[in-house]
Design a protein around this motif. Structure first.
Motif, PDB file in Angstrom:
ATOM      1  N   ASN A 116     -32.645 -29.807 -23.174  1.00 30.79           N
ATOM      2  CA  ASN A 116     -33.482 -30.815 -22.535  1.00 30.79           C
ATOM      3  C   ASN A 116     -32.657 -31.581 -21.513  1.00 30.79           C
ATOM      4  N   GLY A 117     -33.233 -32.596 -20.917  1.00 34.09           N
ATOM      5  CA  GLY A 117     -32.539 -33.338 -19.873  1.00 34.09           C
ATOM      6  C   GLY A 117     -31.214 -33.916 -20.315  1.00 34.09           C
ATOM      7  N   ARG A 118     -31.141 -34.387 -21.553  1.00 32.23           N
ATOM      8  CA  ARG A 118     -29.905 -35.004 -22.038  1.00 32.23           C
ATOM      9  C   ARG A 118     -28.825 -33.974 -22.331  1.00 32.23           C
ATOM     10  N   THR A 119     -29.234 -32.815 -22.823  1.00 33.94           N
ATOM     11  CA  THR A 119     -28.251 -31.800 -23.223  1.00 33.94           C
ATOM     12  C   THR A 119     -27.958 -30.792 -22.117  1.00 33.94           C
ATOM     13  N   LEU A 120     -28.690 -30.858 -21.001  1.00 30.43           N
ATOM     14  CA  LEU A 120     -28.479 -29.873 -19.937  1.00 30.43           C
ATOM     15  C   LEU A 120     -27.050 -29.865 -19.383  1.00 30.43           C
ATOM     16  N   PRO A 121     -26.426 -31.032 -19.132  1.00 24.23           N
ATOM     17  CA  PRO A 121     -25.031 -30.976 -18.662  1.00 24.23           C
ATOM     18  C   PRO A 121     -24.112 -30.237 -19.622  1.00 24.23           C
ATOM     19  N   TRP A 122     -24.330 -30.417 -20.922  1.00 28.91           N
ATOM     20  CA  TRP A 122     -23.515 -29.707 -21.908  1.00 28.91           C
ATOM     21  C   TRP A 122     -23.851 -28.227 -21.919  1.00 28.91           C
ATOM     22  N   ALA A 123     -25.128 -27.913 -21.734  1.00 29.68           N
ATOM     23  CA  ALA A 123     -25.531 -26.514 -21.667  1.00 29.68           C
ATOM     24  C   ALA A 123     -24.920 -25.833 -20.447  1.00 29.68           C
ATOM     25  N   MET A 124     -24.859 -26.544 -19.319  1.00 32.57           N
ATOM     26  CA  MET A 124     -24.331 -25.950 -18.086  1.00 32.57           C
ATOM     27  C   MET A 124     -22.834 -25.681 -18.187  1.00 32.57           C
ATOM     28  N   VAL A 125     -22.086 -26.589 -18.804  1.00 30.80           N
ATOM     29  CA  VAL A 125     -20.653 -26.341 -18.943  1.00 30.80           C
ATOM     30  C   VAL A 125     -20.410 -25.185 -19.910  1.00 30.80           C
ATOM     31  N   LEU A 126     -21.279 -25.049 -20.932  1.00 28.83           N
ATOM     32  CA  LEU A 126     -21.157 -23.920 -21.851  1.00 28.83           C
ATOM     33  C   LEU A 126     -21.487 -22.607 -21.150  1.00 28.83           C
ATOM     34  N   ILE A 127     -22.573 -22.607 -20.371  1.00 24.62           N
ATOM     35  CA  ILE A 127     -22.949 -21.403 -19.623  1.00 24.62           C
ATOM     36  C   ILE A 127     -21.813 -20.981 -18.691  1.00 24.62           C
ATOM     37  N   ALA A 128     -21.298 -21.940 -17.932  1.00 25.27           N
ATOM     38  CA  ALA A 128     -20.239 -21.633 -16.970  1.00 25.27           C
ATOM     39  C   ALA A 128     -18.988 -21.126 -17.675  1.00 25.27           C
ATOM     40  N   GLY A 129     -18.679 -21.711 -18.834  1.00 26.28           N
ATOM     41  CA  GLY A 129     -17.505 -21.266 -19.572  1.00 26.28           C
ATOM     42  C   GLY A 129     -17.635 -19.836 -20.052  1.00 26.28           C
ATOM     43  N   VAL A 130     -18.810 -19.469 -20.569  1.00 25.77           N
ATOM     44  CA  VAL A 130     -19.017 -18.108 -21.072  1.00 25.77           C
ATOM     45  C   VAL A 130     -19.083 -17.103 -19.924  1.00 25.77           C
ATOM     46  N   VAL A 131     -19.901 -17.428 -18.919  1.00 26.24           N
ATOM     47  CA  VAL A 131     -20.044 -16.516 -17.783  1.00 26.24           C
ATOM     48  C   VAL A 131     -18.735 -16.422 -16.994  1.00 26.24           C
ATOM     49  N   GLY A 132     -17.997 -17.525 -16.930  1.00 29.18           N
ATOM     50  CA  GLY A 132     -16.777 -17.547 -16.137  1.00 29.18           C
ATOM     51  C   GLY A 132     -15.580 -16.875 -16.776  1.00 29.18           C
ATOM     52  N   LEU A 133     -15.697 -16.459 -18.032  1.00 30.17           N
ATOM     53  CA  LEU A 133     -14.565 -15.807 -18.684  1.00 30.17           C
ATOM     54  C   LEU A 133     -14.096 -14.549 -17.954  1.00 30.17           C
ATOM     55  N   PRO A 134     -14.996 -13.608 -17.634  1.00 28.66           N
ATOM     56  CA  PRO A 134     -14.512 -12.354 -17.062  1.00 28.66           C
ATOM     57  C   PRO A 134     -14.609 -12.258 -15.545  1.00 28.66           C
ATOM     58  N   ILE A 135     -15.139 -13.275 -14.847  1.00 26.46           N
ATOM     59  CA  ILE A 135     -15.396 -13.125 -13.419  1.00 26.46           C
ATOM     60  C   ILE A 135     -14.652 -14.177 -12.611  1.00 26.46           C
ATOM     61  N   PHE A 136     -14.468 -13.880 -11.328  1.00 25.03           N
ATOM     62  CA  PHE A 136     -13.755 -14.777 -10.446  1.00 25.03           C
ATOM     63  C   PHE A 136     -14.569 -16.036 -10.172  1.00 25.03           C
TER      64      PHE A 136
END
Length: 465
Positions: A116-136
């Motif tokens: 939701n709106g409150r948890t979205l910033p935390w969700a975005m950092v989690l998404i970026a961390g997982v997706v960013g593991l193997p890619i530039f």
């Protein structure tokens, strides 16, 4: 905490290629870096060519024979590419499969559907961390920023509140996690253990990403209020797919190489016997080459086949993933060549001799050197490789843990205050529709928060490990 020692001057076994004094070497370093900065920023010369010229300027001002300066550069370039080139290529293939199969979109959509709106910033950092593991980092921006813009526009959320955590997650992975070129090259230069560095990197990355992402985004949203530019919201790249891989299998595939390398690090700690069969097996299984190769082969089935890829399309995806990394490999290699020229001219020895009386930790010194190179060149990868080469001798009498922390200190320093000589600065500015001042107040400060929080975490770990 490990401190400087004159006995650490084990590098340059064959002696420096110049007899220049400290003052001349200092001027040579400044001249070499200034040449690189001017060529990149003023004359818009490619970083690969700029690093070559900068290395030659460094050697010339230091009074090194031209043939020896050239040999130093080419030797450093070859050593760096041979040590990290295959791993970079495998990481690019894995990232391309993740993107083209819709696996990245699946991760994003699944997490966002539960936020939701409150948890979205935390969700975005989690998404970026997982997706960013193997890619530039640049690939991660291309993948995630369109999603950030869509979420902000459709949900009426602050672009900074959503976008900064995503950028923080990507940047932290890029600078601190050794699936990426800079940390991999630094591990090779320092002689650190990859598994231990990876494990400690995760420990440093988590609080760093939280501070620079969800926490800092609160302030960034107050300072800068911009709306997502419509022209920067492209259509989804996977709209032609009939199906895409599931969330669980996608995450498992992305994390597979990390798990394999962490397992090796754990066995090394628990067994610590080179003759033990278990340790020898995990030495192979957990090696970066085998771990990434396994993940790529698995991804062809778990991601490619799940998305309905034919053998031909899978082959095409792999082929297309390798072309764009040619520039990355050349820049990484040239950064290694510049680093080797610095070392062979005796700059590393000079730094150690000048600083031997300083009451400063080796980890903090490594961070400061990386910060200086980052500010001068704008490249986190060049800063990491160059600084790691300079402080490599410091690891001679360090424990395995502290050698890994030395790599992380360099990685943290390489992220300090991105500004106008960094390509990432302009990518963020254009994607978010900001002016230079707004980009400095958000992106540049976020990078600084990452750098400072990273070195603080590293220093705290050095006190207890």
């Amino acid at each position: 905490m490990t401190h400087l020692s004159v006995e650490m001057l084990a590098a340059d076994a064959t002696g420096p290629i110049t007899t220049a004094g400290h003052a001349q070497l200092g001027i040579a370093v400044l001249a070499g870096i200034a040449a690189i900065v001017l060529l990149i920023t003023k004359f818009k010369l490619h970083a690969f060519l700029s690093l070559i010229v900068g290395s030659l300027v460094l050697g010339a001002v230091a009074g090194a024979p031209l043939d020896k300066a050239i040999a130093s550069f080419t030797g450093g370039l070859g050593a760096t590419v041979s040590g990290t080139g295959v791993l970079i290529a495998l990481g690019a293939v894995l990232g391309k499969l993740l993107a083209d199969s819709g696996g990245a979109d699946q991760i994003v959509d699944t997490i966002l559907a539960r936020a939701n709106g409150r948890t979205l910033p935390w969700a975005m950092v989690l998404i970026a961390g997982v997706v960013g593991l193997p890619i530039f980092f640049e690939v991660g921006i291309v993948l995630l920023i369109p999603v950030v813009l869509l979420v902000a526009r459709r949900g009426g959320f602050s672009l900074m509140r959503i976008g900064v955590p995503a950028l923080a997650g990507l940047s932290v992975m890029h600078g601190l996690i050794p699936l990426h070129p800079g940390p991999l090259a630094a591990i090779d230069a320092v002689g650190a253990n990859l598994g231990v560095t990876l494990a400690l990197g995760v420990l440093v990355a988590i609080p760093t990403a939280i501070l620079a992402g969800p926490v800092f985004s609160r302030f960034a949203a107050r300072w800068v209020d911009v709306h997502p530019p419509q022209s920067m919201v492209p259509e989804r790249a996977t709209q032609d797919l009939d199906r895409r891989p599931g969330f669980g299998v996608t995450v498992a595939t992305v994390l597979l190489p990390v798990v394999m390398m962490l397992a090796k690090a754990l066995v090394d700690i628990l067994v610590d016997d080179p003759k033990d069969v278990t340790q020898r097996v995990f030495d192979v299984v957990g090696s970066p080459l085998i771990a990434l190769l396994t993940a790529v082969l698995v991804a062809m089935f778990t991601l490619g086949r799940a998305a309905g890829f034919t053998k031909g399309r899978t082959a095409t995806t792999v082929e297309k993933s390798l072309g764009p990394i040619a520039g990355v490999l050349l820049i990484v290699g040239a950064g290694g060549g510049f680093k080797q020229t610095l070392v062979d001219c005796g700059v590393g020895r000079m730094i150690l001799e000048v600083s031997q009386g300083w009451h400063i930790s080796a980890l903090l010194l490594a961070w400061l050197i990386a910060v200086a190179i980052r500010l001068a060149t704008g490249s986190a990868t060049v800063a990491t490789i160059s600084a790691a080469g300079l402080v490599g001798p410091l690891a001679a009498d360090m424990s395995t843990t502290h050698a890994a922390l030395l790599v992380l200190a360099v990685g943290a320093g390489s992220l300090f205050f991105s500004h106008v000589n960094d390509a990432g600065f302009w990518m963020v500015k254009e994607y978010f529709g900001m002016n230079v001042g707004q980009t400095l107040k958000t992106w540049s400060l976020m990078e600084t928060v990452i750098s400072v929080a990273g070195i603080v975490c590293v220093l705290l770990l050095s006190l207890v490990l």
